[in-house]
Design an enzyme around this catalytic site. Structure first.
Site, PDB file in Angstrom:
ATOM      1  N   ASN A 190       5.669   3.642  -4.178  1.00  0.00           N
ATOM      2  CA  ASN A 190       5.923   3.658  -2.959  1.00  0.00           C
ATOM      3  C   ASN A 190       7.552   3.360  -2.874  1.00  0.00           C
ATOM      4  O   ASN A 190       7.840   2.449  -1.322  1.00  0.00           O
ATOM      5  CB  ASN A 190       5.130   1.442  -2.252  1.00  0.00           C
ATOM      6  CG  ASN A 190       4.987   1.730  -0.711  1.00  0.00           C
ATOM      7  OD1 ASN A 190       4.643   2.710  -0.071  1.00  0.00           O
ATOM      8  ND2 ASN A 190       5.275   0.529  -0.021  1.00  0.00           N
ATOM      9  N   SER A 244       2.056 -14.178   2.449  1.00  0.00           N
ATOM     10  CA  SER A 244       2.393 -13.874   3.461  1.00  0.00           C
ATOM     11  C   SER A 244       1.829 -14.659   4.449  1.00  0.00           C
ATOM     12  O   SER A 244       1.020 -15.344   4.566  1.00  0.00           O
ATOM     13  CB  SER A 244       1.611 -12.763   3.580  1.00  0.00           C
ATOM     14  OG  SER A 244       1.736 -12.612   4.677  1.00  0.00           O
ATOM     15  N   TYR A 284      -6.093  -6.625   2.726  1.00  0.00           N
ATOM     16  CA  TYR A 284      -4.446  -6.893   2.596  1.00  0.00           C
ATOM     17  C   TYR A 284      -3.846  -7.851   1.810  1.00  0.00           C
ATOM     18  O   TYR A 284      -4.068  -8.898   1.359  1.00  0.00           O
ATOM     19  CB  TYR A 284      -3.930  -6.238   3.090  1.00  0.00           C
ATOM     20  CG  TYR A 284      -2.066  -7.007   2.855  1.00  0.00           C
ATOM     21  CD1 TYR A 284      -1.633  -6.616   1.639  1.00  0.00           C
ATOM     22  CD2 TYR A 284      -1.704  -7.514   4.449  1.00  0.00           C
ATOM     23  CE1 TYR A 284       0.005  -7.333   1.592  1.00  0.00           C
ATOM     24  CE2 TYR A 284      -0.711  -8.187   3.991  1.00  0.00           C
ATOM     25  CZ  TYR A 284      -0.103  -7.965   3.000  1.00  0.00           C
ATOM     26  OH  TYR A 284       0.963  -8.100   2.830  1.00  0.00           O
ATOM     27  N   LYS A 344      -3.810 -11.487  -0.759  1.00  0.00           N
ATOM     28  CA  LYS A 344      -2.231 -12.534  -1.061  1.00  0.00           C
ATOM     29  C   LYS A 344      -2.952 -13.878  -1.267  1.00  0.00           C
ATOM     30  O   LYS A 344      -2.866 -14.709  -2.034  1.00  0.00           O
ATOM     31  CB  LYS A 344      -2.143 -12.467   0.147  1.00  0.00           C
ATOM     32  CG  LYS A 344      -0.849 -11.205   0.380  1.00  0.00           C
ATOM     33  CD  LYS A 344       0.408 -11.764  -0.394  1.00  0.00           C
ATOM     34  CE  LYS A 344       1.014  -9.707  -1.075  1.00  0.00           C
ATOM     35  NZ  LYS A 344       2.230  -9.777  -1.927  1.00  0.00           N
ATOM     36  N   ASN A 393       8.639 -12.321   9.486  1.00  0.00           N
ATOM     37  CA  ASN A 393       8.515 -10.715   9.119  1.00  0.00           C
ATOM     38  C   ASN A 393      10.139 -10.672   9.077  1.00  0.00           C
ATOM     39  O   ASN A 393      10.463 -11.045   9.635  1.00  0.00           O
ATOM     40  CB  ASN A 393       8.446 -10.288  10.912  1.00  0.00           C
ATOM     41  CG  ASN A 393       6.911 -10.320  11.377  1.00  0.00           C
ATOM     42  OD1 ASN A 393       6.597 -11.944  11.327  1.00  0.00           O
ATOM     43  ND2 ASN A 393       6.149  -9.377  11.377  1.00  0.00           N
TER      44      ASN A 393
HETATM   45  C1  UD1 Z   1       1.952  -7.005  10.072  1.00  0.00           C
HETATM   46  C2  UD1 Z   1       0.375  -7.034   8.938  1.00  0.00           C
HETATM   47  C3  UD1 Z   1       0.388  -8.533   7.852  1.00  0.00           C
HETATM   48  C4  UD1 Z   1       1.871  -8.125   7.335  1.00  0.00           C
HETATM   49  C5  UD1 Z   1       2.654  -7.426   8.246  1.00  0.00           C
HETATM   50  C6  UD1 Z   1       3.803  -7.105   7.257  1.00  0.00           C
HETATM   51  C7  UD1 Z   1      -0.688  -6.933  11.455  1.00  0.00           C
HETATM   52  C8  UD1 Z   1      -2.365  -6.954  11.894  1.00  0.00           C
HETATM   53  N1  UD1 Z   1      -0.354  -7.404  10.748  1.00  0.00           N
HETATM   54  O1  UD1 Z   1       2.122  -8.008  10.744  1.00  0.00           O
HETATM   55  O2  UD1 Z   1      -0.791  -8.565   7.571  1.00  0.00           O
HETATM   56  O3  UD1 Z   1       1.809  -9.027   6.470  1.00  0.00           O
HETATM   57  O4  UD1 Z   1       3.320  -6.712   8.928  1.00  0.00           O
HETATM   58  O5  UD1 Z   1       5.252  -7.841   7.281  1.00  0.00           O
HETATM   59  O6  UD1 Z   1      -1.001  -5.282  10.901  1.00  0.00           O
HETATM   60  N2  UD1 Z   1       4.385  -3.638  17.235  1.00  0.00           N
HETATM   61  C9  UD1 Z   1       4.521  -2.671  18.450  1.00  0.00           C
HETATM   62  N3  UD1 Z   1       4.793  -1.129  17.947  1.00  0.00           N
HETATM   63  C10 UD1 Z   1       4.566  -0.893  16.525  1.00  0.00           C
HETATM   64  C11 UD1 Z   1       4.526  -2.124  15.661  1.00  0.00           C
HETATM   65  C12 UD1 Z   1       3.960  -3.715  16.098  1.00  0.00           C
HETATM   66  O7  UD1 Z   1       4.340  -2.604  19.114  1.00  0.00           O
HETATM   67  O8  UD1 Z   1       4.487   0.184  16.006  1.00  0.00           O
HETATM   68  C13 UD1 Z   1       4.434  -5.055  17.429  1.00  0.00           C
HETATM   69  C14 UD1 Z   1       2.512  -5.966  17.086  1.00  0.00           C
HETATM   70  O9  UD1 Z   1       1.669  -5.242  17.968  1.00  0.00           O
HETATM   71  C15 UD1 Z   1       2.944  -6.941  16.648  1.00  0.00           C
HETATM   72  C16 UD1 Z   1       4.650  -6.840  16.742  1.00  0.00           C
HETATM   73  O10 UD1 Z   1       4.754  -5.969  17.010  1.00  0.00           O
HETATM   74  O11 UD1 Z   1       3.016  -7.900  18.048  1.00  0.00           O
HETATM   75  C17 UD1 Z   1       5.209  -7.228  15.151  1.00  0.00           C
HETATM   76  O12 UD1 Z   1       4.092  -6.100  14.156  1.00  0.00           O
HETATM   77  P1  UD1 Z   1       4.104  -5.721  13.015  1.00  0.00           P
HETATM   78  O13 UD1 Z   1       5.770  -5.732  11.873  1.00  0.00           O
HETATM   79  O14 UD1 Z   1       3.492  -5.182  12.255  1.00  0.00           O
HETATM   80  O15 UD1 Z   1       3.663  -7.563  12.339  1.00  0.00           O
HETATM   81  P2  UD1 Z   1       2.703  -8.050  12.380  1.00  0.00           P
HETATM   82  O16 UD1 Z   1       1.751  -7.861  12.978  1.00  0.00           O
HETATM   83  O17 UD1 Z   1       3.004  -9.562  12.633  1.00  0.00           O
END
Ligand code: UD1
Length: 356
Positions: A39, A140, A167, A171, A197
């Site tokens: 990765n 996590s 996933y 954990k 995050n």
């Molecule tokens: C995600 C994972 C979590 C993992 C973590 C790693 C999911 C449901 N959860 O968390 O299991 O441990 O990443 O860092 O995938 N968002 C957008 N557009 C995008 C991407 C994200 O609007 O293209 C929003 C999401 O809806 C969320 C926020 O941004 O509200 C953060 O998203 P993300 O960075 O993917 O983190 P998590 O969802 O908290």
């Protein structure tokens, strides 16, 4: 002469592992990095240092960085591990290795169970065989059972399990396996760090996050929009019961997070059994706030579209980081503006990541 004691870092070429290695080397702690590079961008030849580790050498003074040993291989490979534990005196293991894509884990659950769970079992067994009983585990926030507004901020006492994807289950299961091990054998100490995050990059702009393929997470995606690798950001839902309708998360600067590991290492010998700590800021930031802050760092508006919610997402997650403050003497110090500035520094210098 007393043999040097190493910290074995699995998954050290990854985002969190690499930033932690910088902090370890800065503190004069020798490290052995094990990574099979599935990765991460590897070197051209098998015995060549991967770009991320070469860059660590440009951040850390040479007398410190020469104390890093790289071994290309899988953390679940008993033969490779046995060789390492025989050749080097390993005092503890920081276990970052593992697959981490939520969507992929739903499609390929057995790959996740085999690599994350199976690999960790092998690693623990080899550690046992060689009398190494100290581990810092990359956990996590995803181990917490789906939190509602009444559960916030999340403390370490909040219920875990009922995970929403394989996933997350891996954990959760690894944490349980480590708990059982610590109960059965009092010589074991495990500090499990539950990351919220992690975002940003090293302030040098030399190392950062370089996801393979389309980024799943918000900040690497926005960063690729900024360098025009992606046309726009899809915002997953603006009808959540949050301050502006978009999802709220507890973003923590990667360097703060890395320092959380050295803080845990400082107390590892004093602790007994299994202990978990939240690593976050305790502050929730929305998707729109992150986008605005990152646009300010870049100096221009970034295109976005409002879309449907992403299945499995919750409205709001942030932690209570006070236990880590009390017991690890660790607090996140960097702001969301620092996270955005440093992420942009890395992404603008490396538009195509380590392959740039
Ligand atoms: C995600 C994972 C979590 C993992 C973590 C790693 C999911 C449901 N959860 O968390 O299991 O441990 O990443 O860092 O995938 N968002 C957008 N557009 C995008 C991407 C994200 O609007 O293209 C929003 C999401 O809806 C969320 C926020 O941004 O509200 C953060 O998203 P993300 O960075 O993917 O983190 P998590 O969802 O908290």
């Amino acid at each position: 002469m007393v043999a040097e004691e190493y910290v074995l870092v699995t998954g050290g070429a990854g985002f969190i592992g690499s930033h932690t290695i910088v902090e370890l080397l800065e503190k004069d702690i020798p490290v052995i990095v094990v990574d099979n590079m599935t990765n991460a961008v590897g070197g051209k030849e098998d015995d060549e240092l991967p770009p991320v580790l070469q860059r660590i050498k440009s951040i850390v003074p040479p007398e410190k960085s020469q104390r890093m040993v790289f071994i290309k291989g899988s953390y679940g490979d008993e033969e490779i591990l046995a060789k390492i534990f025989t050749k080097y005196k390993v005092s503890s293991v920081m276990h970052f290795g593992g697959f981490k894509a939520v969507g992929e884990s739903k499609k390929l659950p057995m790959m996740y169970y085999s690599n994350n769970l199976g690999g960790s079992m092998k690693l623990i067994q080899v550690m046992q065989k060689h009398g190494v009983t100290k581990m810092i585990f990359s956990s996590s926030a995803t181990v917490y059972s789906e939190p509602g507004p009444e559960d916030l901020p999340l403390t370490e006492k909040c219920p875990t399990g009922n995970c929403t994807c394989p996933y997350a289950s891996t954990k959760y299961f690894i944490e349980n396996m480590l708990k059982d091990l610590c109960h059965a054998d009092p010589s074991w100490t495990v500090i499990s760090l539950r990351y919220f995050n992690p975002v940003g990059a090293h302030p040098s702009g030399s190392i950062g996050e370089d996801p393979k393929g389309i980024p799943n997470n918000l900040m690497p995606y926005i960063a690729q929009v900024a360098v025009k690798r992606r046309s726009h950001l899809d915002i997953f839902g603006n009808d959540y019961p949050t301050k502006d309708g978009t999802g709220v998360r507890d973003y923590v600067h990667i360097v703060d997070l890395a320092k959380g590991h050295t803080a845990a290492l400082d107390v590892l010998d004093q602790k007994k059994g299994f202990v978990a700590y939240n690593l976050g800021t305790g502050v929730g930031t929305s998707v729109l706030e992150m986008l605005k802050c990152f646009s300010e760092a870049v100096g221009r508006e970034l295109p976005f579209k409002m879309c449907d919610r992403r299945p499995g997402d919750v409205a709001e997650v942030y932690c209570d980081p006070s236990l880590a403050a009390k017991e690890l003497n660790w607090r996140a110090t960097k702001t969301v503006a620092d996270m955005c500035r440093d992420l942009w520094s890395f992404q603008s210098k490396n538009p195509n990541g380590y392959a740039s």
